[in-house]
Design an enzyme around this catalytic site. Structure first.
Site, PDB file in Angstrom:
ATOM      1  N   ASP A  34       0.824  -1.214   0.000  1.00 44.05           N
ATOM      2  CA  ASP A  34       0.000   0.000   0.000  1.00 44.05           C
ATOM      3  C   ASP A  34       0.858   1.264   0.000  1.00 44.05           C
ATOM      4  OD1 ASP A  34      -2.299  -1.423  -0.045  1.00 44.05           O
ATOM      5  OD2 ASP A  34      -2.790  -1.153   2.075  1.00 44.05           O
ATOM      6  N   LYS A  56      -4.296   3.261  -3.166  1.00 43.39           N
ATOM      7  CA  LYS A  56      -5.636   3.625  -3.661  1.00 43.39           C
ATOM      8  C   LYS A  56      -5.659   5.086  -4.122  1.00 43.39           C
ATOM      9  CE  LYS A  56      -7.684  -0.237  -2.196  1.00 43.39           C
ATOM     10  NZ  LYS A  56      -7.535  -0.592  -0.820  1.00 43.39           N
ATOM     11  N   MET A 167      -6.616   9.416   9.140  1.00 47.91           N
ATOM     12  CA  MET A 167      -7.201   9.904   7.873  1.00 47.91           C
ATOM     13  C   MET A 167      -7.967  11.209   8.113  1.00 47.91           C
ATOM     14  SD  MET A 167      -8.618   6.217   6.536  1.00 47.91           S
ATOM     15  CE  MET A 167      -9.255   5.751   8.131  1.00 47.91           C
TER      16      MET A 167
HETATM   17  C1  LIG Z   1      -5.971   3.864   5.988  1.00 46.71           C
HETATM   18  S1  LIG Z   1      -5.319   4.309   7.540  1.00 46.71           S
HETATM   19  C2  LIG Z   1      -4.347   2.879   7.835  1.00 46.71           C
HETATM   20  C3  LIG Z   1      -3.868   2.735   9.253  1.00 46.71           C
HETATM   21  C4  LIG Z   1      -2.893   1.582   9.452  1.00 46.71           C
HETATM   22  N1  LIG Z   1      -3.502   0.323   9.141  1.00 46.71           N
HETATM   23  C5  LIG Z   1      -2.307   1.548  10.844  1.00 46.71           C
HETATM   24  O1  LIG Z   1      -2.601   0.651  11.633  1.00 46.71           O
HETATM   25  O2  LIG Z   1      -1.514   2.458  11.142  1.00 46.71           O
HETATM   26  C6  LIG Z   1      -4.133   5.526   7.063  1.00 46.71           C
HETATM   27  C7  LIG Z   1      -3.907   6.590   8.119  1.00 46.71           C
HETATM   28  O3  LIG Z   1      -3.022   6.128   9.120  1.00 46.71           O
HETATM   29  C8  LIG Z   1      -2.257   7.204   9.608  1.00 46.71           C
HETATM   30  N2  LIG Z   1      -0.824   6.880   9.425  1.00 46.71           N
HETATM   31  C9  LIG Z   1      -0.328   5.715   9.014  1.00 46.71           C
HETATM   32  N3  LIG Z   1       1.021   5.726   9.055  1.00 46.71           N
HETATM   33  C10 LIG Z   1       1.373   6.945   9.507  1.00 46.71           C
HETATM   34  C11 LIG Z   1       2.622   7.575   9.792  1.00 46.71           C
HETATM   35  N4  LIG Z   1       3.795   6.948   9.609  1.00 46.71           N
HETATM   36  N5  LIG Z   1       2.597   8.847  10.263  1.00 46.71           N
HETATM   37  C12 LIG Z   1       1.444   9.485  10.448  1.00 46.71           C
HETATM   38  N6  LIG Z   1       0.244   8.950  10.199  1.00 46.71           N
HETATM   39  C13 LIG Z   1       0.204   7.690   9.754  1.00 46.71           C
HETATM   40  C14 LIG Z   1      -2.718   8.448   8.866  1.00 46.71           C
HETATM   41  O4  LIG Z   1      -3.741   9.043   9.642  1.00 46.71           O
HETATM   42  C15 LIG Z   1      -3.277   7.856   7.601  1.00 46.71           C
HETATM   43  O5  LIG Z   1      -4.195   8.712   7.004  1.00 46.71           O
END
Ligand SMILES: C[S@@+](CC[C@H](N)C(=O)[O-])C[C@H]1O[C@@H](n2cnc3c(N)ncnc32)[C@H](O)[C@@H]1O
Length: 258
Positions: A34, A56, A167
């Site tokens: 992803d 996506k 998000m």
């Molecule tokens: C579709 S969600 C997926 C979350 C993921 N499965 C998790 O457990 O971290 C995506 C969101 O996770 C957050 N996110 C994921 N990795 C990040 C990072 N390294 N720094 C900041 N936000 C992050 C953001 O809010 C982003 O919009």
């Protein structure tokens, strides 16, 4: 029986992969990954493997999801070591359960390898604990995308001490306004942690009211944290910097005096 490994990539730093994820990546024939999987994590994977980007695009989610399903079925049927690699933990806002169920329906086994979710690790690495004795005994992890923006929905989070919104960058002003309207303290401290657990991490602190007024500039991806625990950051920053081995490496931007 053909098999797919559904693997969490953690928040970005390859050092935060689980041992199992690391070992599987090294022997992977196919890695379907992803958008939020960092280049550093991909760098751990077998360089001779096939890498398929499955990020996506707005408005094309379903078409891309169909393509992902197609790749998973084709490569698993070939008896390859197939890794479906998702940012953070696959079961946290990652459609992990949907893909797992789809594969099972098509006779393919799934082994889940959980990852460290950005929801907890990104605040923690920036010096913000989601719980804190005497300050916060509960937290909620919430989706901040458009489908979850109904104002009345936000009143259910009033009793939760710490809110972690993923998000949320695009809709941050509406989210903050909804929370204030629902009864949350407008002066409550908040933080956005951009690109947590990477060398480009940036932390922006402010208040709910300033976010609601559209005064806080943030770039995606970011974790939005709301609650008194944000104040703890002042006391943990030194330790955080020491822990990443680069004092002062974390960029700071403070909008309000908290
Ligand atoms: C579709 S969600 C997926 C979350 C993921 N499965 C998790 O457990 O971290 C995506 C969101 O996770 C957050 N996110 C994921 N990795 C990040 C990072 N390294 N720094 C900041 N936000 C992050 C953001 O809010 C982003 O919009």
């Amino acid at each position: 029986m053909p098999k797919v490994y559904l693997v969490g990539a953690g928040p970005g730093d390859p050092g935060l992969l689980t041992c199992k994820a690391y070992q599987l990546l090294q022997i992977a024939d196919v890695v379907i990954y992803d958008r939020l999987v960092s280049a550093e994590v991909l760098g751990v994977a077998n360089p001779n493997g096939l890498f398929i980007f499955a990020g996506k695009l707005q408005g094309e989610q379903e078409r891309i999801q169909d393509e992902i399903h197609h790749h998973l079925l084709t490569h698993a049927a070939d008896n390859k070591t197939v890794i479906r690699l998702k940012g953070g933990d696959p079961m946290v806002f990652g459609r992990g359960a949907e893909e797992w169920s789809f594969l099972n329906q098509h006779g393919i086994d799934v082994e889940l390898v959980p990852g460290i979710s950005s929801a907890l690790a990104v605040p923690a690495l920036s010096g913000i604990p989601v719980t804190l004795r005497g300050v916060a005994t509960s937290f909620a992890v919430i989706a901040g995308h458009r489908q979850n923006l109904e104002p009345q929905e936000w009143s259910r989070y009033l009793m939760v001490d710490t809110l972690v919104v993923l998000m949320a960058v695009e809709n941050r002003a509406a989210i903050a306004a909804n929370l204030i309207r629902a009864g949350r303290n407008r002066e409550e401290p908040v933080a956005f942690i951009e690109r947590g657990a990477t060398e480009r991490q940036r932390v922006v602190t402010s208040t709910l009211a300033e976010v609601a007024r559209g005064q806080v500039a943030v770039k995606s991806p970011a974790v939005f944290v709301i609650g008194q625990v944000v104040r703890m950051r002042k006391h943990l920053r030194r330790i955080v910097n020491d822990a990443v081995g680069a004092p002062g490496a974390i960029k700071e931007s403070i909008h309000a005096g908290n």
